[in-house]
Write a protein that holds these residues in place. Structure first.
Motif, mmCIF file in Angstrom:
data_model
loop_
_atom_site.group_PDB
_atom_site.id
_atom_site.type_symbol
_atom_site.label_atom_id
_atom_site.label_comp_id
_atom_site.label_asym_id
_atom_site.label_seq_id
_atom_site.Cartn_x
_atom_site.Cartn_y
_atom_site.Cartn_z
ATOM 1 N N GLU A 127 13.666 -53.541 30.864
ATOM 2 C CA GLU A 127 12.260 -53.143 30.732
ATOM 3 C C GLU A 127 11.640 -53.869 29.550
ATOM 4 O O GLU A 127 12.341 -54.455 28.718
ATOM 5 N N PRO A 128 10.277 -53.826 29.435
ATOM 6 C CA PRO A 128 9.641 -54.474 28.284
ATOM 7 C C PRO A 128 10.004 -53.766 26.976
ATOM 8 O O PRO A 128 10.266 -52.563 26.953
ATOM 9 N N ALA A 129 9.988 -54.524 25.889
ATOM 10 C CA ALA A 129 10.377 -54.000 24.573
ATOM 11 C C ALA A 129 9.338 -52.996 24.062
ATOM 12 O O ALA A 129 8.152 -53.103 24.365
ATOM 13 N N PRO A 130 9.772 -52.017 23.282
ATOM 14 C CA PRO A 130 8.842 -51.022 22.740
ATOM 15 C C PRO A 130 8.079 -51.576 21.539
ATOM 16 O O PRO A 130 8.325 -52.699 21.082
ATOM 17 N N ALA A 131 7.164 -50.752 21.021
ATOM 18 C CA ALA A 131 6.445 -51.112 19.794
ATOM 19 C C ALA A 131 7.448 -51.206 18.650
ATOM 20 O O ALA A 131 8.477 -50.528 18.662
ATOM 21 N N PRO A 132 7.168 -52.044 17.645
ATOM 22 C CA PRO A 132 8.127 -52.177 16.541
ATOM 23 C C PRO A 132 8.308 -50.865 15.774
ATOM 24 O O PRO A 132 7.384 -50.061 15.671
ATOM 25 N N MET A 133 9.518 -50.688 15.258
ATOM 26 C CA MET A 133 9.847 -49.473 14.504
ATOM 27 C C MET A 133 9.191 -49.501 13.131
ATOM 28 O O MET A 133 8.963 -50.564 12.557
ATOM 29 N N LEU A 134 8.907 -48.309 12.601
ATOM 30 C CA LEU A 134 8.464 -48.199 11.222
ATOM 31 C C LEU A 134 9.676 -48.400 10.335
ATOM 32 O O LEU A 134 10.747 -47.859 10.601
ATOM 33 N N VAL A 135 9.517 -49.175 9.292
ATOM 34 C CA VAL A 135 10.613 -49.374 8.356
ATOM 35 C C VAL A 135 10.146 -48.989 6.960
ATOM 36 O O VAL A 135 8.969 -49.099 6.633
ATOM 37 N N LYS A 136 11.091 -48.557 6.176
ATOM 38 C CA LYS A 136 10.806 -48.147 4.804
ATOM 39 C C LYS A 136 10.483 -49.383 3.970
ATOM 40 O O LYS A 136 11.090 -50.443 4.141
ATOM 41 N N ALA A 137 9.498 -49.238 3.088
ATOM 42 C CA ALA A 137 9.137 -50.347 2.203
ATOM 43 C C ALA A 137 10.315 -50.655 1.288
ATOM 44 O O ALA A 137 11.019 -49.742 0.829
ATOM 45 N N PRO A 138 10.562 -51.923 1.005
ATOM 46 C CA PRO A 138 11.698 -52.248 0.143
ATOM 47 C C PRO A 138 11.477 -51.709 -1.272
ATOM 48 O O PRO A 138 10.344 -51.675 -1.763
ATOM 49 N N LYS A 139 12.563 -51.300 -1.900
ATOM 50 C CA LYS A 139 12.474 -50.769 -3.265
ATOM 51 C C LYS A 139 12.117 -51.887 -4.237
ATOM 52 O O LYS A 139 12.619 -53.007 -4.121
#
Length: 151
Positions: A86-98
């Motif tokens: 299937e088509p790829a989902p929306a990109p995941m939220l990632v934590k801002a780098p420290k």
């Protein structure tokens, strides 16, 4: 042997974290597993998800069935869509780098050194004379007065 991809709960009360594991379908939730293929920390903001995509694809390919919770995690990471074509989902939220503390300190020091040093924004207040000192001086006798009664 029927295998499942499921969550193994770790952590303490009200602070869970999980390992995504491949295990025999008959084992307990936290029982013996065949292989650990990922991590899931739901209490972090955003939730921490780490999945070994190659191993997930292998186990799904040989017939391992994911539980509902693991299937939802795989949909978020996009591994389920890749497996199903299937088509790829929306990109995941990632934590801002420290931010490195040393770098942040050096930037703050440079910013404070760049500011011009000026006088205080509000004038310094003068201390008012104490109210108790004036009556004490009035009550004290003058030097010429005799304080002892004459005999």
């Amino acid at each position: 042997m029927a295998t499942k991809i499921k969550l193994m709960r770790l952590g303490k009360m009200r602070a869970p974290y999980y390992r995504i594991v491949v295990a025999d379908a008959r084992t307990k939730r936290d029982g013996r597993s065949i292989e650990t293929i990922g991590k899931y920390h739901p209490k972090e903001d955003p939730s921490f998800i780490e999945v070994d995509a190659d191993r997930v694809a292998y186990w799904l390919g040989v017939g391992a069935q994911p539980t509902e919770a693991v299937a939802a995690i795989l949909r978020v990471t996009g591994d389920w869509q890749k497996f199903k074509g299937e088509p790829a989902p929306a990109p995941m939220l990632v934590k801002a780098p420290k931010v490195d503390k040393k770098i942040a300190f050096e930037e703050a020091a440079r910013a404070s050194a760049a500011e011009p040093t000026a006088a205080a924004t509000t004038p310094k207040q003068k201390k008012s004379p104490k109210k108790d000192a004036a009556p004490a001086e009035a009550a004290a006798p003058a030097e010429g007065d005799a304080t002892t009664p004459e005999a």
